[in-house]
Write an enzyme that holds these catalytic residues in place. Structure first.
Site, PDB file in Angstrom:
ATOM      1  N   ASP B 315       0.823  -1.214   0.000  1.00 23.77           N
ATOM      2  CA  ASP B 315       0.000   0.000   0.000  1.00 23.77           C
ATOM      3  C   ASP B 315       0.868   1.280   0.000  1.00 23.77           C
ATOM      4  O   ASP B 315       1.554   1.528  -0.962  1.00 23.77           O
ATOM      5  CB  ASP B 315      -1.009  -0.011   1.150  1.00 23.77           C
ATOM      6  CG  ASP B 315      -2.055  -1.126   0.989  1.00 23.77           C
ATOM      7  OD1 ASP B 315      -2.026  -1.810  -0.066  1.00 23.77           O
ATOM      8  OD2 ASP B 315      -2.878  -1.331   1.884  1.00 23.77           O
ATOM      9  N   ASN B 316       0.833   2.007   1.111  1.00 27.88           N
ATOM     10  CA  ASN B 316       1.541   3.300   1.122  1.00 27.88           C
ATOM     11  C   ASN B 316       2.987   3.145   1.608  1.00 27.88           C
ATOM     12  O   ASN B 316       3.468   3.920   2.418  1.00 27.88           O
ATOM     13  CB  ASN B 316       0.785   4.290   2.016  1.00 27.88           C
ATOM     14  CG  ASN B 316      -0.666   4.438   1.603  1.00 27.88           C
ATOM     15  OD1 ASN B 316      -1.428   3.465   1.654  1.00 27.88           O
ATOM     16  ND2 ASN B 316      -1.051   5.620   1.193  1.00 27.88           N
TER      17      ASN B 316
END
Lengths: 723, 723
Positions: B315-316
């Site tokens: 994800d991030n």
């Protein structure tokens, strides 16, 4: 086949075979007799009212001359094996991988001047001061090699054995028969010899009507390995034309000097698949000019002796390419070549600037086919039906056979079949030789060679099938027998003078980086702009395989006309971009592929549809076709197109679709892809061909009128134009 | 499995599920509970003596802040569609193909300064004076376009919706739940907000033991199309890290200015498959330095609150690559990631600089697998056996599961299987967590990324299979569970500091032109010289796919180490060179492939054996393997290697062959490729693994002593070192 007219047929013969030959002359309607390498004609044949051809070798078969003029031997540039240096001292053997009875290094001309040692790891030329030659061990020694760099030597080599004679010699076990040493017409003594020998020969052979040059001066590149096996073969290669004299003449004429690497080309030897460099094009031009000048002297002598001059299309034909700019000047009466397909028939039949063309059909009368238990009619029938399609577009003036007639005579079923072929050939010739067949559109095949190599795309060795080419060659084979006009354009042509106004469709077919697809020329903005504009104005562009492709993606595209074709090729770089295969097959693709069984051959991997193209997925769910509107024009892409009757029909439909000429196609059309229709408006005639050995039914449209037809196996049906 | 010890296992839970959760905690020996996006934990759980993880989003989920700071929104450079100019006036819509709820052009920062219009037909940038922007129609107008050139606009865009939240939102139909707007920590206000919010949150959540950062600041590049479908995904992409502030900081730190094209990259967006440019490597370094600095502030705050900091690998996570040079400075306690294979297990387990690693196993407790009639044990068993091989080399410290525990609890057979897995995991962990497994050789995977992307070759989107990569990814999957030490080297590494002394074998695997094969760096003489010298000194070099390949042949070769590997690839240019396939399979290839069923996957077309290599033809008679002696070393080539147990064994044998370590391989070896042996000398232990769900018999060599073994399906058998 009520026609009983004779003529237009050439046959071989044998010694002690006079009566049987007469029978076959009658049966086949032959009007000419040829000799072959290794046969002698029966003297009695000369009493017949026939034309006689004599094979004539210009630059070999005279070892008394060759042996006394060693410097006149033909030469070529060869590359040694690639050798890795483990230490600064490196020895490179020149002859590793070569056949010493064919090849010997040329030690006469200073290696320091005419050879090149190249560091293949850097591409740099090694200074001549850093290497020495050793004639005794046939090697080159480097004294300051960089360890773990690879080196090669490009050396000038003598060719001591004509490759075709060598092949025949080894294949037929001619034992200690001396090897034909080829000599170079560029040598003044050789030139004098060639001319004076021909003069004397013409006098000594008054009964010969046709001098069948086999061929002129330089053999296509053909080199054998240390086991006397073929090592390198390029039917279109100019490798064997070089010499110090040629290099000097080139420099004088073209104003710059060629390097050994211009010939060796890192071991590719300017294969016809390489996009031609300007230097190589210059060299081809230079050789063609020279060969033309020399050949026309010989042809003039033949004419002075009241004989005809015929050229065999092959063997020592280099520099006499029939589609070259100077060829017509040679003044030949005829060209004869081997017909293995529709494409090779057109290669011969379309030759401009000669009085007549002749095709030698298959099978050759040799024991491999004419052996007990084998039926030579099978090959003959396949050969005839394949070639006949092309004949309907551009008839040869003559056909013929080669080999041992005695062998063929032992197969009465074959003798009958040839009688059928010769009669059918004459019948076609009578009906259409003097008329122009109807074409529904004009097609230009666009590649790096253009007109010079018309019908010669993808040829490595004449008649051989290659896994990497059959999916492209099918395009030319299809075109050879279709009711369309075909021309060949080079990239340089259209950059110089634009696309001819009458072209409806252009085809770019081949694999990435080759002369046929084009290579990096597709990064030339003028080229892509020109084609886009032309398509958008209402024309069709068809790409097959890896058309318009650059080896590296350029500005995000691998296919530089992806926007026109509606397809691009992934190189893993774009895997991050999602692809959605959620469209049904578009109606345009459905129209093009209607009722056809498709075969995309080796295909092309990793294709992606772009720019909202319609597409077809096939086989392992790979993308195989796209079609796209582009302005007022259309692009069509096909992943591969081996020759089948269905694939030929696919191409025909795709071309008409691309050109917005679907309705014109349907004017004269057989719905069954095994059946083809040709129209001869000048004669009010239609020909309906069954291209298979089975009965075929088809719906038929002639002049737009619907009918049905039932054809016997192999049948050709002639119809008068319906009113 | 007599072990009854608990621990090292994390599970999810649900609301109103206290008693059932307790039962499962007991059964599985769990010692930690995590929440998930969309689940809430039962308050009663907090009474248990467990560790509690809380998912924590740093840069999203605070729309009150985001909405009031529009300039702090995260941004990325995007390329418009390619548009052909028909006339000099051209309008390019920016939003064609983009999802307007995710993407909007950034009109705040001057387009004339931060955007680029590029003529993709020439590669030239169009002068800003020659175009204007129109915010109302979201388009760019060119006034002097060259007809039939293609143009694109590279524009800075705001990302209005976090891509992961967007995916969950759309997939789970969250309706009018507000979209999480991601904000950029580079904005001073955002930075303050992020830090102050965490401070407050830490205070407000005293019961949380582990802050599970999901993740830090920047999402991997993930863009959606106009139909809200995934359009572009690169799990390793830095696209979403850019902003005017970042560009300015970069210029200050690195001393030069980046262009939009440095991000857009002709539409490839610096995909991990692209050989990284120095500019992109500089940018990665710049982002990693910044993310590290910011993340370590947050981690320090977590530690100050007496909690642990864990990072989710995904994800991030951009800028916090665990194998990057600064990662350790962040000070994380742990990393958790999803285990879909042996390769992804090693990606997590090998991470340096953290106290512990945790792998989330499959299946995720979601209704797609946990549905009536389906048996989730099938996926669980396949997942465990695939991962277990890798665990034997480098155990994770913890394992876990995610999703809805309520769902899983409805499948008692699955509950039992997880009990088996957790027990077996703890047993393995007890036996080998504190010891170093025996390695018979050291392998270096050589590519353009090296250590930074250890175990991450060929990843496009985590866990997805791609036709163009599976034949290469199998190499890493095989290595993940083999008794060899694996390291990752970049071309720059070995050019800078040479090949580490302890490496026995190097592997170069991938397709031509990619970062994994290498691309044009293979034209660097120092690189090929270095490797040749190293191989010749007695090491092994293995190429798989299109190793050492350049897009264009260079100096006559496509594979620049063809001399080492004994293989090259034809590009039609060399069709004129004859190939003789008359050798029987060599004894060296016979040794490597002994008793194995091979699968070369998509393989590699048009291969030719060179330099007297031994070779193997397979399948459609294509060349598939070569082996070659090279000085005191060896080269081995394999056309493709999808992951199968037989292929893994092929690689293991090939590596030992290449390194001249055949006899060492046979010291500890199972003859059956479905069985693998691992040795733990520090413990005097051997593990014999049945990697299949069937019974397996095998001959076994332990410490050179021969025996036989019969293993139950899935069995792992521990043996004491034979004396």
């Amino acid at each position: 086949m009520s026609d009983v007219r004779k003529g237009q047929v050439t046959i071989p013969s044998d010694q002690d075979f006079f009566d049987a030959t007469k029978t076959l002359i009658d049966k086949w309607g032959a009007d000419a007799i040829r000799d072959s390498d290794g046969t002698k004609l029966d003297p009695e044949l000369k009493t017949l009212s026939m034309k006689f051809y004599s094979t004539y070798f210009v630059a070999r078969g005279h070892n008394e001359f060759a042996a006394s003029h060693p410097a006149a031997v033909q030469q070529l540039y060869l590359m040694s094996e690639r050798v890795v240096a483990y230490t600064p001292t490196l020895t490179i053997g020149l002859m590793a991988g070569y056949y010493d009875q064919q090849i010997q290094p040329n030690w006469r001309d200073n290696p320091k001047t005419y050879w090149e040692v190249i560091d293949r790891t850097t591409g740099m030329v090694v200074k001549p001061a850093d290497w020495t030659v050793d004639e005794a061990s046939q090697s080159v020694q480097l004294s300051a090699a960089i360890p773990f760099h690879e080196y090669t030597v490009s050396f000038l080599a003598d060719m001591l054995w004509d490759p075709t004679e060598m092949y025949n010699h080894l294949t037929n076990n001619w034992g200690d028969k001396p090897h034909d040493i080829p000599f170079d017409v560029r040598d003044p003594a050789a030139r004098d010899f060639i001319q004076s020998y021909l003069k004397q020969w013409l006098k000594a052979n008054p009964e010969i009507d046709v001098v069948r040059f086999t061929t002129f001066f330089y053999h296509f590149t053909l080199v054998f390995d240390q086991h006397a096996r073929e090592k390198f073969v390029d039917w279109l290669g100019y490798g064997g034309t070089v010499s110090v004299a040629a290099l000097k003449a080139f420099e004088q004429i073209k104003g710059y000097r060629l390097r050994p690497e211009d010939f060796v080309d890192a071991g590719f030897y300017n294969s016809t698949f390489r996009p031609p460099t300007q230097r190589y094009l210059d060299y081809i031009d230079f050789v063609q000019r020279f060969v033309t000048d020399q050949a026309k002297i010989l042809v003039a002598m033949v004419h002075s002796a009241d004989k005809e001059a015929m050229m065999f299309l092959g063997d020592n034909w280099i520099g006499a390419e029939p589609y070259g700019p100077y060829f017509k000047e040679i003044g030949l009466d005829a060209v004869v070549g081997s017909v293995g397909s529709g494409m090779t028939l057109r290669l011969i039949a379309d030759i401009p600037g000669v009085k007549y063309t002749e095709g030698r059909f298959l099978p050759y009368f040799f024991p491999d086919v004419f052996r007990p238990g084998n039926d030579p009619v099978i090959e003959a029938r396949a050969n005839w039906l394949t070639a006949r399609r092309a004949l309907m577009r551009k008839p040869l003036d003559r056909i013929g056979y080669g080999g041992y007639l005695k062998l063929a005579a032992q197969f009465p079923h074959f003798v009958d079949y040839v009688a059928h072929v010769t009669d059918e050939f004459r019948d076609i010739s009578d009906k259409i030789a003097d008329t122009i067949p109807y074409s529904s559109l004009k097609v230009a095949v666009l590649n790096g060679w253009g007109k010079l190599r018309s019908w010669q795309s993808f040829i490595v060795a004449h008649g051989k099938r290659y896994e990497q080419t059959y999916s492209y060659e099918g395009v030319l084979e299809a075109l050879a027998g279709q009711p369309v006009d075909v021309m060949f354009l080079s990239f340089n042509d259209i950059l110089a003078t634009g696309i001819p106004a009458d072209v409806d469709v252009m085809i770019n077919v081949g694999s990435v980086g080759t002369a046929f697809s084009g290579g990096d020329i597709w990064q030339e903005p003028r080229l892509v702009t020109l084609i886009r504009q032309w398509v958008a104005a209402g024309h069709g562009f068809i790409g097959i395989g890896e058309p318009t492709a650059t080896a590296q993606p350029y500005q995000g595209r691998r296919f530089q006309l992806a926007d026109v074709l509606g397809v691009d090729q992934e190189l893993a770089f774009s895997l991050s971009t999602d692809r959605y295969w959620d469209q049904p097959m578009g109606e345009n693709i459905a129209w093009i592929t209607k009722d056809l069984t498709l075969d995309f051959g080796t295909g092309t991997p990793n294709l992606i549809a772009v720019a909202d193209a319609q597409y077809l997925r096939y086989g392992r769910e790979q993308l195989r076709m796209t079609v796209k509107d582009y302005g007022a024009g259309r692009g069509v892409y096909i992943a591969g197109l081996p020759y089948t009757l269905d694939n030929a029909r696919l191409l025909l439909r795709a071309m008409h679709y691309a050109a917005h000429k679907e309705s014109i196609l349907m004017q004269n059309y057989a719905t069954n892809p095994n059946v083809e229709v040709h129209v001869y408006p000048g004669k009010g005639l239609y020909a309906v061909l069954n291209n298979t050995h089975d009965k075929q039914n088809s719906e038929l449209f002639l002049n737009g009128k619907h009918t049905v037809v039932e054809l016997e196996p192999d049948e050709i049906r002639w119809e008068r134009e319906p009113q």
